[in-house]
Write an enzyme that holds these catalytic residues in place. Structure first.
Site, PDB file in Angstrom:
ATOM      1  N   ALA A 119       0.936  -1.110  -0.019  1.00 36.90           N
ATOM      2  CA  ALA A 119       0.051   0.116  -0.032  1.00 36.90           C
ATOM      3  C   ALA A 119       0.774   1.355  -0.107  1.00 36.90           C
ATOM      4  O   ALA A 119       2.251   1.027   0.322  1.00 36.90           O
ATOM      5  CB  ALA A 119      -0.956  -0.001   1.259  1.00 36.90           C
ATOM      6  N   LYS A 120       0.277   2.283  -0.180  1.00 35.48           N
ATOM      7  CA  LYS A 120       1.085   3.742  -0.104  1.00 35.48           C
ATOM      8  C   LYS A 120       0.109   4.829   0.048  1.00 35.48           C
ATOM      9  O   LYS A 120      -1.046   4.827  -0.384  1.00 35.48           O
ATOM     10  CB  LYS A 120       1.760   3.868  -1.232  1.00 35.48           C
ATOM     11  CG  LYS A 120       3.056   4.659  -1.063  1.00 35.48           C
ATOM     12  CD  LYS A 120       3.968   3.789  -0.666  1.00 35.48           C
ATOM     13  CE  LYS A 120       5.597   4.752  -0.200  1.00 35.48           C
ATOM     14  NZ  LYS A 120       6.521   3.808   0.264  1.00 35.48           N
TER      15      LYS A 120
END
Ligand code: NAD
Length: 431
Positions: A119-120
């Site tokens: 994720a980011k």
């Protein structure tokens, strides 16, 4: 010895360019996907981020005015476990960049075989223009808006560009307030006082040396006959320097943004760290070696070159002049694709960033494990487990590269994509 500053970031080798960052990530993914002969449906699945969230982050500024910032969180994939990835605060943050970096985290976690997806996230803001109170408000509102996204079992943020352990502490506190109990495992990269892990500061530099020493052994290079040149003398480079020295190698050159220093007899790393720490964080004026240019450092006669500073340092312009036998990518993206090809033709072994600097995310995983069991390990335990995970990952990547007759970078991508695809196949598609 003086302590290096506490720092760990889960950043990735994609900087703002004219290219679409997601497309440039996909170009690398495609090479490995082709070799693996991924089915079109699986290819499509792994290419598509699972969730892309945009939130408005309104806060009252110190002058009383309301300002609205834009926040993002992209979950690329969570088939292997909760998604993991940093949060960056920068005026350059875009959704496309978040998508690329989130996917990159999926592959990185899979290479070292830790049970996380990728994720980011980020907030489009300029932290230099914000006060500490404004930053705290942005962090808390962003967290509150993503309450159903974050969670130890769902999505676990970490520091990235312009966020630090204090920001992680605010996220942990905001989340905990809402769920009505202290939940340390919701973020990693926290201060040790708030449930951070021993060994986090050293994790990335140590990982660089663990993977390099495995490669040295494979190539029959003895530490006592190994000269190392290190570009970048921040968290990763200086810790790697200490560790190379501890294993019996000679560090003949170091550098930072102010220039390089060469000493054929070996740089005294403890002395260089102490100098840097009392010299405003840089090596300018260091007398423990002869001054050299940064470009010269990359091309020095040595066995190991460890670029631990920036992207795009080894390119088609200098790849032909590199003399090292091993390139250990402490930094993210220090070697570009054209250089990869030249280095492979010249028989230089490149330990790719996705593996070489994965010690950081591995100890992030340990932090999450310790927070969840509520029992904390000693530094020795952390390092023993780190060594085991990285050594296994090194063996896996080497074997995969040999099997498919590709370089280690493609080998690492193959192994990562294959692991995610196999998990998906076993879980099946719900729908
Ligand atoms: P840092 O800011 O502590 O250190 C960076 C160092 O690079 C500094 O010494 C700086 O002076 C030097 N530098 C900058 N420009 C340079 C140039 N032109 N020539 C030579 N040196 C130059 O950063 P860090 O945490 O050590 O991270 C370094 C690299 O490692 C980055 O690519 C980062 O994304 C990557 N990385 C870091 C971690 C981590 O745990 N900190 C984890 C994974 C990857």
């Amino acid at each position: 010895m003086e302590q290096v500053p506490y720092k760990y970031i889960e950043s990735a080798p994609i900087k703002p360019t004219d290219e679409d960052p997601f497309e440039s990530m996909m170009a690398r993914f495609d090479v490995a996907a082709k070799i693996l002969e991924l089915k079109p449906g699986v290819y499509q699945y792994l290419k598509t981020p699972q969730r892309q969230i945009i939130v408005a982050v309104p806060i009252q500024m110190d002058d009383g005015q309301i300002e609205v910032f834009e926040g993002y969180r992209v979950i690329h994939n969570d088939v292997r476990g909760p998604s993991k990835g940093g949060i960056r605060y920068s005026p350059d943050v875009t959704l496309s960049e978040m998508k690329a970096l989130a996917a990159w985290m999926t592959w990185k976690c899979a290479v070292v075989n830790i049970p996380f997806g990728g994720a980011k996230g980020g907030v489009r803001c300029d932290p230099k223009k914000l006060t500490k109170i404004e930053l705290e408000k942005i962090t808390r509102r962003y967290t509150a808006n993503l309450l159903e996204v974050f969670g130890p079992e769902r999505d676990v943020p970490a520091p990235d560009v312009n966020t630090n352990e204090q920001v992680m502490g605010w996220i942990m506190d905001t989340y905990s307030m809402h769920v009505r109990h202290t939940t340390t495992a919701v973020v990693t990269g926290k201060p040790i006082f708030l449930g951070g892990s021993q060994g986090r500061v050293e994790a990335t530099g140590r990982g660089v040396v663990i993977t390099t020493s495995a490669m040295m052994e494979k190539m029959g290079l003895k530490p006592s006959a190994t000269r190392v040149a290190i570009q970048g003398f921040g968290n990763v480079g200086s810790i790697a320097g200490q560790e190379f020295l501890a294993m019996g190698c000679k560090v003949v050159a170091i550098s930072d943004v102010t220039g390089g220093y060469y000493n054929a007899g070996g740089i005294d790393i403890a002395d260089a760290i102490a100098y840097r720490n009392r010299n405003g964080g840089n090596l300018e004026g260091y007398t423990g070696g002869d001054a050299i240019k940064n470009d010269e450092l990359l091309e020095l006669d040595c066995e190991v070159l460890a670029p631990c500073a920036l992207e795009d340092q080894i390119t088609r312009h200098n790849a032909n002049r590199i003399k090292a036998k091993i390139i250990a990518e402490g930094a993210n993206g220090p070697t570009n694709a054209k250089a990869d090809q030249i280095l492979a033709e010249r028989g230089i072994a490149v330990i790719p960033d996705i593996l070489c600097n994965a010690g950081g995310v591995t100890v992030s995983y340990f932090e999450w494990v310790q927070d969840r069991i509520g029992y904390f390990w000693s530094r020795e335990e952390v390092f023993t487990r780190l060594t085991r995970i990285l050594t296994e990952a090194m063996n896996d990547v080497t074997a995969t590269a040999e099997k498919y007759k590709v370089n280690m970078r493609i080998g690492a991508y193959i192994i990562a994509i294959d692991r995610v695809a196999k998990t998906l196949e076993l879980r099946g598609i719900y729908g």
